[in-house]
Design a protein around this motif. Structure first.
Motif, PDB file in Angstrom:
ATOM      1  N   GLY A 185     -10.948 -15.739  30.355  1.00 44.70           N
ATOM      2  CA  GLY A 185     -11.534 -16.985  30.797  1.00 44.70           C
ATOM      3  C   GLY A 185     -12.442 -16.850  32.006  1.00 44.70           C
ATOM      4  O   GLY A 185     -12.941 -15.779  32.358  1.00 44.70           O
ATOM      5  N   ALA A 186     -12.661 -17.985  32.663  1.00 51.11           N
ATOM      6  CA  ALA A 186     -13.577 -18.025  33.798  1.00 51.11           C
ATOM      7  C   ALA A 186     -13.068 -17.193  34.967  1.00 51.11           C
ATOM      8  O   ALA A 186     -13.863 -16.638  35.728  1.00 51.11           O
ATOM      9  CB  ALA A 186     -13.784 -19.477  34.231  1.00 51.11           C
ATOM     10  N   PHE A 187     -11.767 -17.106  35.134  1.00 49.78           N
ATOM     11  CA  PHE A 187     -11.223 -16.293  36.220  1.00 49.78           C
ATOM     12  C   PHE A 187     -11.624 -14.834  36.066  1.00 49.78           C
ATOM     13  O   PHE A 187     -11.930 -14.153  37.054  1.00 49.78           O
ATOM     14  CB  PHE A 187      -9.699 -16.428  36.258  1.00 49.78           C
ATOM     15  N   ALA A 188     -11.660 -14.340  34.827  1.00 50.88           N
ATOM     16  CA  ALA A 188     -12.070 -12.953  34.606  1.00 50.88           C
ATOM     17  C   ALA A 188     -13.522 -12.747  35.002  1.00 50.88           C
ATOM     18  O   ALA A 188     -13.886 -11.665  35.488  1.00 50.88           O
ATOM     19  CB  ALA A 188     -11.860 -12.568  33.141  1.00 50.88           C
ATOM     20  N   ARG A 189     -14.371 -13.753  34.792  1.00 49.39           N
ATOM     21  CA  ARG A 189     -15.773 -13.620  35.197  1.00 49.39           C
ATOM     22  C   ARG A 189     -15.910 -13.630  36.717  1.00 49.39           C
ATOM     23  O   ARG A 189     -16.810 -12.999  37.270  1.00 49.39           O
ATOM     24  CB  ARG A 189     -16.608 -14.750  34.607  1.00 49.39           C
ATOM     25  N   ALA A 190     -14.998 -14.333  37.388  1.00 46.60           N
ATOM     26  CA  ALA A 190     -15.056 -14.360  38.847  1.00 46.60           C
ATOM     27  C   ALA A 190     -14.553 -13.055  39.445  1.00 46.60           C
ATOM     28  O   ALA A 190     -15.170 -12.503  40.364  1.00 46.60           O
ATOM     29  CB  ALA A 190     -14.240 -15.540  39.374  1.00 46.60           C
TER      30      ALA A 190
END
Length: 802
Positions: A440-445
């Motif tokens: 999810g978005a956490f992995a992109r951060a």
């Protein structure tokens, strides 16, 4: 509805449905296997399996007409069908790793510090499946940057409390108050999207193009795709799709986490640009985990970057695979950074309740907002203030059930630790970390913003360290905490004590910011605090308040001694010290509730222990004490910690006065946002000092949670009412404490009754103001549940003026 018993039947049906949902969301963690071949190797974009659907509309941001040197930014399958085989091959060619690696998790980024010579120090971590990877030669990370390349101008939106271009008039130092959402004049914020996603004086058709924020499209899109990621099994998008939220586009050459140029493009760019600096580092084998699915290797890459006069974009790849970008500050620049906590849902919470239209998960909306701010004005650091994942579902593992279901606390305390349980605990932590950190978005951060993390209880298990000593030392419970802390160090700090050792003297450890404390009473490791440099004016102390925690202790005297020795050695010119403590240190007390729950005569506790009247949930699963008691015992204001809290505050006051450094706290844990204030006590003979002149003026910014659900309205109301209570605990050291009424309005503009506590999901954006020397803590609060749009509540902290 008139039938006898209808209400009881309906209530029982709802309870059964709630139980099934809880079991579904908190079941045993699945074994995380290697990615399918199509997701391995680090790639740019991979088409979905055939047959392909008709041409799809862009699911990310609309196409920006940004001139680039490589190719158009979108392409449809119908266009591919009319190309020659050679053209299709060239178009669809992906940046595969050579030698091949099979990712389980990562890449993750960590920030360490900046040394006296202006060298940025950090690290990257990957986890790979041995059966599907080639390690001859060892994995290598390549990173490059251009110190001469001009960067696109970063523009904060007009709704923030100040702009880097036209700063508004500053508030006087005598009134450092929070205002309404992102507006210093207490006006409701204007809409947060304009200019077709571009900010600044340039339009997309101009010859010079500023950084597109992507915010307008994010807030109007019907579906959000996060773009490719080397380890996320859900990152499937069409080739050369539109930019992702973590991408930065501008004039000249552009890189992003979501679209990397082909190897030919990379070679061409670097050959024509003699200023490009390039480094290659080999991975160090940090740990090998062996499970039912095979063995898996943790690889750490140490990164060193000589800083330039201005901030720079750093592009990195592993084994020449997918390229990802992060940013480092200028040598004399104070960093922009983001803070978050509580990145997960408690047991029984339905994540879909927090998934707004267009989002694939309830975990993503607020993270998407953070990434959109990062795309406007990139953050240099991502600070995790505790509970970066929730490990409470360990209790659902099959091997743990016999221990969990023991009804008598004494049976749990004496239960022997079996080898099967040891393997299950390690399996859970490994699989759970891989799932959370690669999705999810956490992995992109976490792959595009270097992290600094500190653990709290849920990174180990709920309440660990705040239970009675006999339970904490029980074989099973102690193993849970010890292995939880081991995997916290491994995944979040990139540390393995057996490899890195236990010496934090200069030159003895790979991380210069590390401060080792005393061995923990229950986790078998010393505490790991960190003191990273966030610029020439700002340092941050990440204080480990979990490894040494006991019911009557937060940190040991030995840890405090080592911490203050390092603080007293800070270089001249430092003006701000941000102290990260997982649990708020200036926050409303609930002593009366603590007393009631500890009472032997509390009838609810007795009924909970017996399971009567459906109150079994009132007591915890470990020692049958009241469920909320471990949370109350965790707090600095609990009876067992109050004396230590007061001493710690006094020591920081003395440090601030002598070193002339402003001290500010930042915390999480409580699932709501708040601002506590410590200041010099006003008396009849002593007028109130302005914050600028007051060395005792310390703000406690509370930002929680970026994912988890807020407390019930009744709890929020109770805490808000307690926020007005006068506390005399620190009057003996001439200190008053209060809460700041920063939340005068809802994020949607309506007036609020409770101005001290905000019960919505949130994160915090922090930036040093070069015009005034203030540090602004902008608490970004979700406007509507699951919408992925926030409003800001700024709190400005003055520099030292005494």
């Amino acid at each position: 509805m008139d039938n006898p018993g209808w209400h009881a039947q309906r209530r029982a049906q709802k309870e059964n449905e709630a139980y099934r949902r809880s079991a579904a969301f908190s079941g045993p963690v699945e074994d995380v296997g290697p990615m399918d071949e199509s997701f391995i190797g680090g790639f740019r974009n991979q088409p979905p399996p055939s047959p392909l659907p008709p041409p799809l509309p862009p699911k990310d941001f609309p196409h920006y007409a940004v001139p680039q040197q490589h190719h158009q930014s979108t392409i449809s399958t119908s266009q591919l069908a009319h190309m020659s085989a050679v053209e299709r091959s060239q178009t669809l060619r992906v940046a595969r790793m050579e030698p091949h690696l099979q990712f389980m998790c990562g890449p993750l980024l960590k920030y360490d510090t900046i040394d006296d010579h202006g060298i940025w120090h950090g690290a990257a971590l990957i986890v790979t499946a041995d059966s599907g990877s080639i390690y001859d030669p060892h994995p290598a990370l390549t990173y490059f940057w251009d110190p001469e390349q001009p960067i696109p101008p970063h523009h904060r939106r007009t709704t923030t409390s100040f702009s880097t271009v036209n700063p508004p008039p500053r508030p006087s130092f005598s009134s450092f108050n929070g205002g309404s959402p992102t507006n210093p004049n207490n006006n409701f914020p204007v809409p947060e999207h304009s200019n077709n996603g571009f900010h600044g004086p340039y339009s997309p058709s101009s010859s010079t193009i500023s950084r597109p924020s992507g915010l307008a499209a994010l807030h109007t899109a019907t579906s959000y795709e996060l773009g490719p990621h080397p380890a996320d099994p859900h990152s499937t998008v069409l080739p050369m799709s539109s930019p992702t939220v973590s991408s930065f586009s501008g004039s000249g050459y552009a890189f992003s986490a979501g679209a990397s140029p082909s190897s030919a493009d990379r070679t061409s760019y670097q050959s024509v640009n003699p200023n490009t600096c390039r480094e290659r580092v080999l991975g160090k084998e940090l740990f090998v985990y062996g499970g039912q699915g095979g063995t898996f290797t943790f690889w750490r890459f140490l990164i060193k970057i000589p800083l330039a006069n201005h901030e720079m974009a750093i592009t990195y790849s592993i084994n020449n695979g997918q390229e990802i970008e992060f940013w480092v500050p200028g040598r004399m620049q104070n960093m922009r950074w983001a803070a978050h906590s509580c990145n997960g849902f408690s047991a029984g919470v339905n994540p879909d309740d927090f998934r707004g239209p267009g989002f694939k998960s309830g975990y993503d909306p607020v993270w998407m907002d953070l990434l959109s701010k990062h795309s406007e004005t990139p953050f240099h650091v991502l600070m995790g203030g505790g509970d970066q994942l929730y490990c409470d579902s360990l209790m659902r593992e099959p091997e743990m059930q016999d221990w969990v279901t023991k009804s008598k606390p004494e049976e749990k305390k004496t239960y022997p630790l079996s080898q099967e349980m040891e393997l299950a605990i390690d399996r859970f932590f490994f699989n759970h970390y891989c799932q959370v950190f690669r999705t999810g978005a956490f992995a992109r951060a976490n792959c595009s913003i270097p992290m600094v993390n500190m653990c709290d209880d849920h990174d180990l298990i709920d309440g660990f360290g705040s239970y009675p000593d006999d339970l904490q030392r029980a074989p099973v419970f102690r193993q849970i905490g010890a292995r939880g802390y081991f995997f916290f160090l491994l995944f979040q700090c990139f540390v393995n004590v057996e490899v890195d050792g236990l010496q934090d003297a200069p030159g003895k450890h790979v991380y210069q910011s590390l401060i080792l404390g005393e061995p923990g009473p229950y986790v078998r490791f010393p505490s790991h605090s960190f003191l990273p440099r966030l610029g020439p004016k700002v340092y941050m102390l990440m204080l480990d308040c979990r490894a040494e925690r006991k019911k009557e202790q937060v940190c040991s005297p030995g840890q405090y001694q080592r911490v203050f020795d390092r603080l007293n050695s800070l270089p001249p010119g430092v003006e701000h010290l941000v102290v990260q403590v997982g649990i708020p240190i200036a926050y409303p007390r609930m002593v009366f509730l603590e007393t009631a729950l500890e009472s032997k005569f509390n009838p609810l506790v007795a009924l909970g222990r017996s399971g009567s009247l459906g109150l079994s949930g009132f007591v915890n699963k470990f020692n049958a004490e009241a469920e909320l008691l471990d949370d109350l015992n965790d707090h600095w204001t609990a009876r067992g910690h109050k004396k230590e809290r007061n001493w710690f505050i006094e020591q920081l006051q003395n440090f601030a006065r002598v070193k002339r450094i402003r001290v500010t706290f930042i915390s999480g844990d409580v699932h709501c946002a708040a601002v506590g204030v410590l200041k010099t006590l006003k008396t009849k003979t002593r007028p109130e000092l302005s914050p600028l002149e007051d060395h005792r003026y310390m703000v406690n910014v509370v930002t929680s949670a970026i994912v988890n659900t807020p407390p019930p309205n009744a709890v929020l109301g109770m805490v808000s009412s307690l926020a007005t209570k006068v506390h005399k605990t620190l009057h003996s050291i001439d200190t008053d404490e209060t809460m700041q009424p920063i939340f005068a309005k809802e994020p949607t503009g309506q007036s609020r009754k409770h101005k001290f506590i905000m019960g919505r999901r949130n994160w915090c954006r922090i930036e040093w103001d070069e015009h005034t020397g203030e540090v602004e803590f902008d608490i970004r609060v979700e406007k509507e549940k699951g919408c992925g749009v926030t409003s800001g509540y700024p709190m400005r902290v003055p520099p030292p003026g005494w």
